[in-house]
Write an enzyme that holds these catalytic residues in place. Structure first.
Site, PDB file in Angstrom:
ATOM      1  N   THR A 244      19.298  -2.157   5.991  1.00 51.58           N
ATOM      2  CA  THR A 244      18.126  -1.735   5.204  1.00 51.58           C
ATOM      3  C   THR A 244      17.137  -2.901   5.087  1.00 51.58           C
ATOM      4  O   THR A 244      16.279  -2.884   4.207  1.00 51.58           O
ATOM      5  CB  THR A 244      18.531  -1.296   3.776  1.00 51.58           C
ATOM      6  OG1 THR A 244      19.282  -2.345   3.159  1.00 51.58           O
ATOM      7  CG2 THR A 244      19.343  -0.024   3.785  1.00 51.58           C
ATOM      8  N   ARG A 246      15.214  -5.341   7.942  1.00 55.21           N
ATOM      9  CA  ARG A 246      14.130  -5.091   8.896  1.00 55.21           C
ATOM     10  C   ARG A 246      14.776  -4.810  10.247  1.00 55.21           C
ATOM     11  O   ARG A 246      15.775  -5.442  10.607  1.00 55.21           O
ATOM     12  CB  ARG A 246      13.202  -6.305   9.006  1.00 55.21           C
ATOM     13  CG  ARG A 246      12.272  -6.509   7.804  1.00 55.21           C
ATOM     14  CD  ARG A 246      11.201  -5.409   7.702  1.00 55.21           C
ATOM     15  NE  ARG A 246      10.256  -5.629   6.626  1.00 55.21           N
ATOM     16  CZ  ARG A 246      10.320  -5.068   5.407  1.00 55.21           C
ATOM     17  NH1 ARG A 246      11.310  -4.246   5.104  1.00 55.21           N
ATOM     18  NH2 ARG A 246       9.397  -5.315   4.506  1.00 55.21           N
ATOM     19  N   GLU A 275       9.241   0.804  14.582  1.00 55.47           N
ATOM     20  CA  GLU A 275       9.184   1.953  13.682  1.00 55.47           C
ATOM     21  C   GLU A 275       7.879   2.692  13.929  1.00 55.47           C
ATOM     22  O   GLU A 275       6.834   2.036  13.992  1.00 55.47           O
ATOM     23  CB  GLU A 275       9.254   1.495  12.225  1.00 55.47           C
ATOM     24  CG  GLU A 275      10.621   0.944  11.869  1.00 55.47           C
ATOM     25  CD  GLU A 275      10.755   0.512  10.429  1.00 55.47           C
ATOM     26  OE1 GLU A 275       9.814   0.748   9.629  1.00 55.47           O
ATOM     27  OE2 GLU A 275      11.799  -0.066  10.088  1.00 55.47           O
ATOM     28  N   HIS A 294      13.010   4.497   6.992  1.00 57.35           N
ATOM     29  CA  HIS A 294      12.579   3.377   6.123  1.00 57.35           C
ATOM     30  C   HIS A 294      12.236   3.890   4.714  1.00 57.35           C
ATOM     31  O   HIS A 294      11.099   3.764   4.247  1.00 57.35           O
ATOM     32  CB  HIS A 294      11.386   2.646   6.747  1.00 57.35           C
ATOM     33  CG  HIS A 294      11.251   1.225   6.258  1.00 57.35           C
ATOM     34  ND1 HIS A 294      10.777   0.196   7.029  1.00 57.35           N
ATOM     35  CD2 HIS A 294      11.530   0.668   5.051  1.00 57.35           C
ATOM     36  CE1 HIS A 294      10.763  -0.929   6.325  1.00 57.35           C
ATOM     37  NE2 HIS A 294      11.226  -0.670   5.120  1.00 57.35           N
ATOM     38  N   ALA A 296      14.305   3.170   1.893  1.00 59.15           N
ATOM     39  CA  ALA A 296      15.229   2.570   0.913  1.00 59.15           C
ATOM     40  C   ALA A 296      14.613   2.458  -0.483  1.00 59.15           C
ATOM     41  O   ALA A 296      15.292   2.625  -1.483  1.00 59.15           O
ATOM     42  CB  ALA A 296      15.702   1.208   1.396  1.00 59.15           C
TER      43      ALA A 296
END
Ligand code: DGY
Length: 334
Positions: A244, A246, A275, A294, A296
């Site tokens: 979580t 990068r 991403e 992404h 989190a």
């Protein structure tokens, strides 16, 4: 795109519609342009829109570098990044020009750890795979060998990066009776270790001993591809990797090979490189890889708090005050 009229008030550009908890304070105090699209402003558009701004509120998808600073021009007084991570920002370039950068530490710690924990549980116990199995109409009976995974309780958790979020993972592990190993650039100190019942291990030892490895390091030159083919080869064949932090902290091609060949058992990823992850990425063909986009820090409450903090940083910078959360406090020492 909403364009506000400058009326003597500072001019700011907000690179996406952030929650009202923060945006309302910005629009009340500033002539504000908000980028309304779901997708980030294309680079050329971003550079055009920040020209002449006093402040810019950026997201982790917006690169802040010399080109950005040149485009904004000499009036730029602050960059407020709506994230705790700031690998999208060339901190040295901003500091050289005396521009403070703000970020949003602290408020997303527990929310991010919650998602990391969810990935850890889901990957170890094959939750997403089980859901796909049911939806595909493959569930015919209770099976003694059906979708077996690894236990989370009582296992060994290896935490790579023992800052706020890493430590929040250690607290969660206590409830599951886990042995906690951690690695960081330096040991956390005996008080923290005692409080969290965590033991420092060197990197290779942590990889070799852990059943679950969770990554919580910032992305920089030292951590790029920290988890490469060699690191994956040191892990147990039954191990689960959770990221979580990068995407580029993991060599994604090496991870795909490791998952396909059984070098490790499973991975749960909130972040990828790049991403979004391309639809033809080999990871997306693997049942033992769980990927979410992404998210989190994506709880209603936390994104609201991040917006408030980002607004506070922006407004402080515009007023010539020290940012509540500066990434480059050295800018005040010049
Ligand atoms: C951050 O803040 O750095 C996260 O990646 C997004 O919340």
């Amino acid at each position: 795109m909403s364009r506000a009229e400058p009326g003597g008030r500072p001019r700011v550009f907000v690179a996406r519609r952030i929650p009202a908890e923060g945006l309302d304070a910005v629009t009340a105090a500033c002539a504000t342009d908000v980028w309304e699209d779901e997708l980030p402003p294309p680079r050329a558009e971003l550079l055009r829109l920040i020209a002449g701004c006093d402040g810019v509120l950026t997201l982790l998808t917006d690169r802040v570098d010399d080109e950005f600073l040149d485009a904004a021009g000499p009036g730029l007084r602050v960059v407020s990044n709506y994230a705790v991570g700031f690998d999208n920002v060339d901190v040295v370039a901003c500091t050289r020009r005396g521009i403070p950068i703000g970020n949003t530490p602290g408020v997303l710690t527990e929310t991010t750890a919650d998602l990391a924990w969810a990935l850890l549980m889901a990957s170890a116990r094959r939750v997403a795979e089980g859901d796909r199995y049911v939806r595909a109409g493959r569930w015919r009976t209770w099976g003694p060998q059906l979708l077996l995974g690894g236990d989370v309780h009582g296992s060994t958790l290896g935490i790579v990066g023992f800052g706020r979020i890493g430590q929040a993972m250690a607290r969660r592990a206590a409830g599951f009776g886990m042995t906690v190993l951690y690695w960081d650039r330096s040991a956390a100190g005996s008080d923290v270790e005692r409080d969290l019942d965590a033991t420092y291990a060197d990197f290779d030892e942590l990889l070799a001993r852990s059943d679950l490895v969770t990554l919580h390091v910032a992305l920089n030159d030292e951590t790029r591809h920290l988890i490469d083919a060699a690191a994956l080869a040191r892990m147990k064949p039954s191990a689960v990797l959770v990221n979580t932090s990068r995407g580029p902290v993991v060599d994604q091609a090496a991870l795909a090979n490791a998952l396909a060949s059984g070098t490790i058992a499973a991975a749960g990823l909130d972040v990828t490189d790049p991403e979004p992850i391309p639809m033809d990425d080999p990871l997306l063909r693997l049942d033992n890889c769980l990927v979410v986009p992404h998210i989190a820090s994506a709880s209603h409450a936390t994104r609201g708090k991040m917006a408030k903090m980002a607004a506070a940083n922006l407004l402080a910078g515009l007023h010539g005050e020290r940012l509540p959360n500066p990434v480059n406090p050295e800018v005040y020492e010049r």
